[in-house]
Motif scaffolding. Structure first.
Motif, short mmCIF file in Angstrom:
data_model
loop_
_atom_site.label_atom_id
_atom_site.label_comp_id
_atom_site.label_asym_id
_atom_site.label_seq_id
_atom_site.Cartn_x
_atom_site.Cartn_y
_atom_site.Cartn_z
N PRO A 3 0.85 -1.20 0.00
CA PRO A 3 0.00 0.00 0.00
C PRO A 3 0.88 1.25 0.00
O PRO A 3 1.97 1.26 0.58
CB PRO A 3 -0.78 -0.13 1.31
N ILE A 4 0.43 2.29 -0.66
CA ILE A 4 1.18 3.54 -0.73
C ILE A 4 0.35 4.62 -0.06
O ILE A 4 -0.76 4.92 -0.49
CB ILE A 4 1.49 3.93 -2.18
N SER A 5 0.88 5.15 1.02
CA SER A 5 0.16 6.17 1.79
C SER A 5 1.14 7.27 2.16
O SER A 5 2.13 7.02 2.85
CB SER A 5 -0.45 5.56 3.05
N VAL A 6 0.88 8.48 1.66
CA VAL A 6 1.74 9.63 1.96
C VAL A 6 0.84 10.81 2.31
O VAL A 6 -0.38 10.76 2.15
CB VAL A 6 2.66 9.99 0.76
N THR A 7 1.45 11.87 2.79
CA THR A 7 0.65 13.06 3.11
C THR A 7 0.26 13.80 1.83
O THR A 7 0.94 13.70 0.80
CB THR A 7 1.42 14.03 4.02
N ALA A 8 -0.81 14.55 1.93
CA ALA A 8 -1.23 15.37 0.79
C ALA A 8 -0.14 16.36 0.41
O ALA A 8 0.04 16.69 -0.77
CB ALA A 8 -2.53 16.10 1.13
N LEU A 9 0.63 16.82 1.41
CA LEU A 9 1.69 17.78 1.11
C LEU A 9 2.84 17.13 0.34
O LEU A 9 3.41 17.73 -0.58
CB LEU A 9 2.20 18.40 2.41
N SER A 10 3.19 15.89 0.69
CA SER A 10 4.23 15.18 -0.06
C SER A 10 3.80 15.00 -1.51
O SER A 10 4.61 15.17 -2.44
CB SER A 10 4.50 13.81 0.57
N PHE A 11 2.55 14.68 -1.71
CA PHE A 11 2.03 14.51 -3.06
C PHE A 11 2.07 15.84 -3.82
O PHE A 11 2.39 15.89 -5.01
CB PHE A 11 0.61 13.97 -3.00
N GLY A 112 -7.06 5.63 -6.73
CA GLY A 112 -6.47 4.37 -7.18
C GLY A 112 -5.72 3.68 -6.06
O GLY A 112 -6.27 3.44 -4.98
N ASP A 113 -4.42 3.40 -6.29
CA ASP A 113 -3.60 2.72 -5.28
C ASP A 113 -2.90 3.68 -4.33
O ASP A 113 -2.07 3.26 -3.52
CB ASP A 113 -2.55 1.85 -5.97
N LEU A 114 -3.21 4.95 -4.45
CA LEU A 114 -2.56 5.95 -3.60
C LEU A 114 -3.55 6.51 -2.57
O LEU A 114 -4.65 6.93 -2.92
CB LEU A 114 -2.03 7.09 -4.46
N THR A 115 -3.13 6.50 -1.32
CA THR A 115 -3.91 7.11 -0.24
C THR A 115 -3.18 8.34 0.24
O THR A 115 -1.99 8.28 0.57
CB THR A 115 -4.11 6.14 0.93
N LEU A 116 -3.88 9.46 0.29
CA LEU A 116 -3.30 10.69 0.81
C LEU A 116 -3.86 10.96 2.19
O LEU A 116 -5.07 10.92 2.41
CB LEU A 116 -3.62 11.87 -0.12
N ARG A 117 -2.97 11.22 3.13
CA ARG A 117 -3.36 11.56 4.49
C ARG A 117 -3.50 13.08 4.60
O ARG A 117 -2.55 13.81 4.29
CB ARG A 117 -2.34 11.04 5.50
N ALA A 198 -1.65 11.19 -9.50
CA ALA A 198 -1.69 10.09 -8.52
C ALA A 198 -1.23 8.78 -9.16
O ALA A 198 -0.47 8.02 -8.56
CB ALA A 198 -3.10 9.95 -7.96
N ALA A 199 -1.68 8.54 -10.37
CA ALA A 199 -1.24 7.33 -11.08
C ALA A 199 0.26 7.36 -11.33
O ALA A 199 0.96 6.36 -11.16
CB ALA A 199 -2.01 7.20 -12.40
N GLY A 200 0.77 8.55 -11.71
CA GLY A 200 2.19 8.68 -11.93
C GLY A 200 3.00 8.48 -10.65
O GLY A 200 4.08 7.88 -10.67
#
Length: 209
Positions: A3-11, A112-117, A198-200
Motif C-alpha cells: 500500500p502507498i500512503s503519503v501526506t497530501a503535502l508530499s504529493f 487508485g492505489d494511492l492514499t493521501l493523508r 496520482a497514477a504517476g
C-alpha cells in the motif's frame, strides 16, 4: 503490491517538481517514509510543532525562536537556517490574520492505489468567526498557485472531516504567502490532473523500490 500512503503535502511537492525531477523526489520521499532514523524522517518536525504552538501563544515569535535555538544547539546549521526563514515568513503572516488556533481533524483521500493523508497543520478562527484549515509548506523552493491547487482540492474534498465550514489554505511559510482556491478554477480539469498525477506517483514509487 505494497500500500502507498503519503501526506497530501508530499504529493503536492511531487506534483510541483516537474517531469525530470519526479523519480528523484519520490525516491527521496520513499526513503524518508520508510526510514527508521528519526533525524531523516523529522527534519522539519520541530518547526511544524512550533508553528502549531504559535497559533495559541501570546508570543508566536518566541515559539519559533525555540525551534531555531534548538537547531543551533544541535549543530544543524542547515536546519537552523531553514527554521529562521520559516520564522521570518510565518510570524508576520500569523499576526496579520489576528486569528487564534482551533483543533482540526484528519481524513484520508483515495486515488487508485494511492492514499493521501490529510491533516492540516493549523486550524484558525478569525475575529469575524470565519475559520481556515491551513496546510503549511516549509521547503526552500517557492510554492506556486498551480501546485497549491493540488493540495487545496484534496483539502476541499475532505473538509467535512477536517474542519467543517472552514476555508482551505496552503501557506508558503518561508515567504508568508497563503494560497486559496480561486473561484475561476476549472475543477473538472484539476480533478483530471490530480488523478493523472496520482497514477504517476504510484508508478514512480514502485519503480524506486
Amino acid at each position: 503490491m505494497e500500500p502507498i500512503s503519503v501526506t497530501a503535502l508530499s504529493f503536492t511537492e511531487y506534483a510541483m517538481s516537474g517531469q525530470r525531477g519526479r523519480i528523484s523526489i519520490v525516491s527521496d520521499q520513499r526513503r524518508i517514509y520508510l526510514s527508521s532514523e528519526q533525524w531523516v524522517a523529522g527534519f522539519y518536525n520541530p518547526v511544524r510543532d512550533a508553528i502549531r504552538r504559535a497559533a495559541n501563544s501570546p508570543d508566536p515569535a518566541a515559539e519559533l525562536e525555540k525551534a531555531v535555538a534548538a537547531a543551533h544547539e544541535h549543530g544543524r546549521s542547515g536546519q537552523a537556517r531553514a527554521f529562521e526563514e520559516v520564522r521570518e515568513g510565518f510570524v508576520p503572516w500569523l499576526r496579520s490574520t489576528r486569528a487564534t488556533g482551533v483543533p482540526t481533524g484528519a481524513a484520508r483521500w483515495q486515488a487508485g492505489d494511492l492514499t493521501l493523508r490529510v491533516r492540516p497543520h493549523l486550524g484558525l478562527i478569525a475575529p469575524d468567526g470565519s475559520r481556515a484549515a491551513v496546510t503549511v509548506y516549509v521547503k526552500e523552493a517557492p510554492l506556486t498557485q498551480e501546485a497549491a491547487n493540488v493540495a487545496l482540492r484534496v483539502m476541499q474534498q475532505t473538509m467535512a472531516d477536517v474542519l467543517p465550514g472552514a476555508t482551505p489554505l496552503v501557506l508558503d511559510a518561508r515567504r508568508g504567502r497563503a494560497f486559496r482556491m480561486s473561484r475561476r478554477t476549472n475543477l473538472a480539469k484539476l480533478d483530471a490532473l490530480i488523478a493523472a498525477e496520482a497514477a504517476g506517483y504510484v508508478v514512480h514509487w514502485r519503480m524506486s523500490a
